[in-house]
Write a protein that holds these residues in place. Sequence first.
Motif, PDB file in Angstrom:
ATOM      1  N   SER A  47     -37.844 -15.779   2.720  1.00 27.04           N
ATOM      2  CA  SER A  47     -36.818 -16.568   2.040  1.00 27.04           C
ATOM      3  C   SER A  47     -35.672 -15.663   1.596  1.00 27.04           C
ATOM      4  N   ILE A  48     -34.497 -16.282   1.488  1.00 27.15           N
ATOM      5  CA  ILE A  48     -33.291 -15.579   1.047  1.00 27.15           C
ATOM      6  C   ILE A  48     -32.630 -16.428  -0.025  1.00 27.15           C
ATOM      7  N   ASP A  49     -32.295 -15.785  -1.137  1.00 24.87           N
ATOM      8  CA  ASP A  49     -31.552 -16.440  -2.206  1.00 24.87           C
ATOM      9  C   ASP A  49     -30.347 -15.577  -2.556  1.00 24.87           C
ATOM     10  N   ILE A  50     -29.240 -16.244  -2.869  1.00 21.01           N
ATOM     11  CA  ILE A  50     -28.042 -15.542  -3.340  1.00 21.01           C
ATOM     12  C   ILE A  50     -27.867 -15.845  -4.816  1.00 21.01           C
ATOM     13  N   PHE A  51     -27.788 -14.795  -5.610  1.00 26.96           N
ATOM     14  CA  PHE A  51     -27.661 -14.892  -7.069  1.00 26.96           C
ATOM     15  C   PHE A  51     -26.220 -14.557  -7.447  1.00 26.96           C
ATOM     16  N   ILE A  52     -25.530 -15.529  -8.014  1.00 25.33           N
ATOM     17  CA  ILE A  52     -24.142 -15.370  -8.414  1.00 25.33           C
ATOM     18  C   ILE A  52     -24.079 -15.383  -9.942  1.00 25.33           C
ATOM     19  N   GLU A  53     -23.588 -14.278 -10.509  1.00 22.41           N
ATOM     20  CA  GLU A  53     -23.454 -14.224 -11.961  1.00 22.41           C
ATOM     21  C   GLU A  53     -22.272 -15.083 -12.387  1.00 22.41           C
ATOM     22  N   ILE A  54     -22.530 -15.967 -13.329  1.00 23.73           N
ATOM     23  CA  ILE A  54     -21.492 -16.851 -13.827  1.00 23.73           C
ATOM     24  C   ILE A  54     -21.284 -16.611 -15.317  1.00 23.73           C
ATOM     25  N   TYR A  55     -20.128 -17.018 -15.798  1.00 24.77           N
ATOM     26  CA  TYR A  55     -19.857 -16.912 -17.214  1.00 24.77           C
ATOM     27  C   TYR A  55     -20.763 -17.863 -17.968  1.00 24.77           C
ATOM     28  N   SER A  56     -21.265 -17.409 -19.088  1.00 23.10           N
ATOM     29  CA  SER A  56     -22.118 -18.268 -19.932  1.00 23.10           C
ATOM     30  C   SER A  56     -21.293 -19.386 -20.522  1.00 23.10           C
ATOM     31  N   GLU A  57     -21.938 -20.489 -20.713  1.00 21.89           N
ATOM     32  CA  GLU A  57     -21.268 -21.683 -21.269  1.00 21.89           C
ATOM     33  C   GLU A  57     -21.338 -21.701 -22.787  1.00 21.89           C
ATOM     34  N   SER A  58     -21.138 -20.566 -23.429  1.00 22.60           N
ATOM     35  CA  SER A  58     -21.244 -20.540 -24.905  1.00 22.60           C
ATOM     36  C   SER A  58     -19.921 -20.439 -25.581  1.00 22.60           C
ATOM     37  N   ASP A  89     -31.351  -8.722 -16.576  1.00 24.03           N
ATOM     38  CA  ASP A  89     -32.236  -9.886 -16.667  1.00 24.03           C
ATOM     39  C   ASP A  89     -31.706 -10.954 -17.624  1.00 24.03           C
ATOM     40  N   LYS A  90     -30.776 -10.576 -18.494  1.00 22.03           N
ATOM     41  CA  LYS A  90     -30.225 -11.528 -19.462  1.00 22.03           C
ATOM     42  C   LYS A  90     -28.946 -12.190 -18.962  1.00 22.03           C
ATOM     43  N   ALA A  91     -28.448 -11.732 -17.818  1.00 21.97           N
ATOM     44  CA  ALA A  91     -27.225 -12.321 -17.256  1.00 21.97           C
ATOM     45  C   ALA A  91     -27.518 -13.739 -16.780  1.00 21.97           C
ATOM     46  N   ASN A  92     -26.476 -14.540 -16.729  1.00 23.66           N
ATOM     47  CA  ASN A  92     -26.589 -15.934 -16.321  1.00 23.66           C
ATOM     48  C   ASN A  92     -26.278 -16.036 -14.827  1.00 23.66           C
ATOM     49  N   TYR A  93     -27.312 -16.265 -14.018  1.00 26.69           N
ATOM     50  CA  TYR A  93     -27.136 -16.367 -12.569  1.00 26.69           C
ATOM     51  C   TYR A  93     -27.362 -17.793 -12.088  1.00 26.69           C
ATOM     52  N   ARG A  94     -26.532 -18.201 -11.169  1.00 30.72           N
ATOM     53  CA  ARG A  94     -26.766 -19.444 -10.433  1.00 30.72           C
ATOM     54  C   ARG A  94     -27.329 -19.035  -9.077  1.00 30.72           C
ATOM     55  N   VAL A  95     -28.429 -19.640  -8.699  1.00 30.64           N
ATOM     56  CA  VAL A  95     -29.128 -19.252  -7.483  1.00 30.64           C
ATOM     57  C   VAL A  95     -28.811 -20.241  -6.363  1.00 30.64           C
TER      58      VAL A  95
END
Length: 133
Positions: free
Chosen positions: A122-133, A73-79
């Motif tokens: 509905s369908i969503d694709i969640f792609i984990e991305i690297y955090s911008e920190s 739940d803490k991962a950074n996902y782009r939906v």
Amino acid sequence: MNIYELAAVRTNNFKDLEMVDKIQRVWTEAQRKLREEGNLYGVYHEFESDYKGDYTLSIASGSAEGRSLVIDDKANYRVFPVDRTQEMAVYQTWQAIWALEEQGALKRAYRLDYEKYDVDGSIDIFIEIYSES
């Protein structure tokens, strides 16, 4: 969030000539095991490298008896919402994701990505991305 694997397959989008058949079979197997209505998940994990390498696709639900898969739940996902009015809508969305990656506009983490098939259709694709920190 914990979800539970109904079925899984190892494949490759570009080198596995049976990829489409394998994915269709794993979905069919998962639907036979499904015990109740609820969201379904297509979970992409155990990546060999990037989207051109081997990966495992697990079909999972929130209420199954199988291997537990943890979505952080803490991962950074782009939906990426899937436009279901398009022919081959999920595939078209993946094509757009891969294009963004090729352009350098998407920095994927390649730990765990997933498609969420909601009971409302509905369908969503969640792609984990690297955090911008």
